[in-house]
Design a protein around this motif. Sequence first.
Motif, PDB file in Angstrom:
ATOM      1  N   ALA A  86     -72.585  -4.816 -93.022  1.00  0.00           N
ATOM      2  CA  ALA A  86     -71.515  -4.626 -93.993  1.00  0.00           C
ATOM      3  C   ALA A  86     -70.204  -4.318 -93.280  1.00  0.00           C
ATOM      4  O   ALA A  86     -70.189  -3.657 -92.232  1.00  0.00           O
ATOM      5  CB  ALA A  86     -71.864  -3.490 -94.948  1.00  0.00           C
ATOM      6  N   GLU A  87     -69.118  -4.787 -93.851  1.00  0.00           N
ATOM      7  CA  GLU A  87     -67.793  -4.511 -93.284  1.00  0.00           C
ATOM      8  C   GLU A  87     -67.555  -3.012 -93.161  1.00  0.00           C
ATOM      9  O   GLU A  87     -66.951  -2.533 -92.196  1.00  0.00           O
ATOM     10  CB  GLU A  87     -66.716  -5.142 -94.169  1.00  0.00           C
ATOM     11  N   SER A  88     -68.050  -2.256 -94.132  1.00  0.00           N
ATOM     12  CA  SER A  88     -67.828  -0.806 -94.136  1.00  0.00           C
ATOM     13  C   SER A  88     -68.452  -0.126 -92.927  1.00  0.00           C
ATOM     14  O   SER A  88     -67.988   0.941 -92.489  1.00  0.00           O
ATOM     15  CB  SER A  88     -68.399  -0.194 -95.413  1.00  0.00           C
ATOM     16  N   TYR A 122     -66.007   0.610 -90.054  1.00  0.00           N
ATOM     17  CA  TYR A 122     -65.122   1.770 -90.210  1.00  0.00           C
ATOM     18  C   TYR A 122     -65.902   3.077 -90.141  1.00  0.00           C
ATOM     19  O   TYR A 122     -65.420   4.069 -89.581  1.00  0.00           O
ATOM     20  CB  TYR A 122     -64.366   1.644 -91.526  1.00  0.00           C
ATOM     21  N   GLU A 123     -67.117   3.071 -90.700  1.00  0.00           N
ATOM     22  CA  GLU A 123     -67.937   4.280 -90.670  1.00  0.00           C
ATOM     23  C   GLU A 123     -68.292   4.683 -89.249  1.00  0.00           C
ATOM     24  O   GLU A 123     -68.492   5.866 -88.958  1.00  0.00           O
ATOM     25  CB  GLU A 123     -69.214   4.061 -91.484  1.00  0.00           C
TER      26      GLU A 123
END
Length: 398
Positions: free
Chosen positions: A123-125, A128-129
Amino acid sequence: MKTFGVISRGLIGPIINKGDDIALIAADTLCNAVKEHNITLNERDILGITESVVARSQGNYANLEHIAVDVNSKMTDTTIGLVFPILSRNRFAPCLEGIAKTGKKIILVLSYPSDEVGNHLIAESAIYENSIDKTQKTFTVEEFHKTFGTTLHQFTGVDYLAYYASIMHTYNPESQIILSNNPTVVLDYTKSVIACDIHTRLQTKHILQKHGAHIVLGLDDILTKSVQGSGFNSKYGLLGSNKASDDSLKLFPENPQHIVERVQELVYQRTKVKIEVLVYGDGAFKDPQGKIWELADPVVSPAYTSGLKGTPNEVKLKYIADNLFADLPKEEQTKKIAAYIENHQKTNASNIDTIITEGTTPRQLTDLIGSLCDLTSGSGDKGTPFIFIQGYFDKFKI
């Protein structure tokens, strides 16, 4: 007032095989359908022909050994890099196996979190996480799994890291996968590289050449000529190909322009109506759920008749209604709007930079119409390789 606008119909056709006259079959299918259903054929009606049946009629196939022979003839290094392929069992996996059959060591660079057309490894998230700078960070497969965990495709359930590795290791166990969004990382391993991306391939080739690669090819440079009797595509090579069997691929149709022009002429001879014709492949649209951009072919339409050149020239009907003729009685408002649109078309006015045309999607007609064809025919078992579209160029009128 008319009650129908654009109508798109799938036309059921026969199974197409090598040697079939696809232009004649397409013209027959359309003419028989309109006669059987008492449909009036109009100027600028459109017939779409899926690229798959065009290539099938041409017998435009190659096997994996043909790919290996061509790659070996063009790349003499014992290690070659493959950069930025898409994640696809149907599209890239056969190409990868054909290249792997050379026996060369392969350094496969995959982009992350997704490939070029939106197939996600993670996932793209997750980027960032984990505070990852995806423009700089390079991973081994082990590091990638340690950081992000599983990499199963959300729709197919395939672990493409394991799948692609298994294909390469069958022919050379020293081959490896690297995950990076910087194509130049492959140059630490080899100076012979194949850019495997589709729509960004020219940029990738340029970057590799600029940073010292000795040989830079793309998938569009493989099988551009027949190899030992194989099919080929002189413009796109392996781009647009897909799996035909365990050891063969169907290539994108070779130079189908004469086919669309012949279909147009055949229909005109029978009906005295000049329709437009295009060959279409993948539509240019994006799935909002999976974030996958459908266009895995190099273009939506590799051939089309002259009336399909250019972009739409439209005005925003709701803007006209809300701003130019908002306070008129309904009947007068309708007449004024219809007259405004008719005059716009007669003068061939181009208001592309004005608010009247904002949001009217100034994309290529072939991309819009080809996408409509692809959505109508689907990619499965509908059995409608021909798409008949009416009213596409009609405007609001009374």
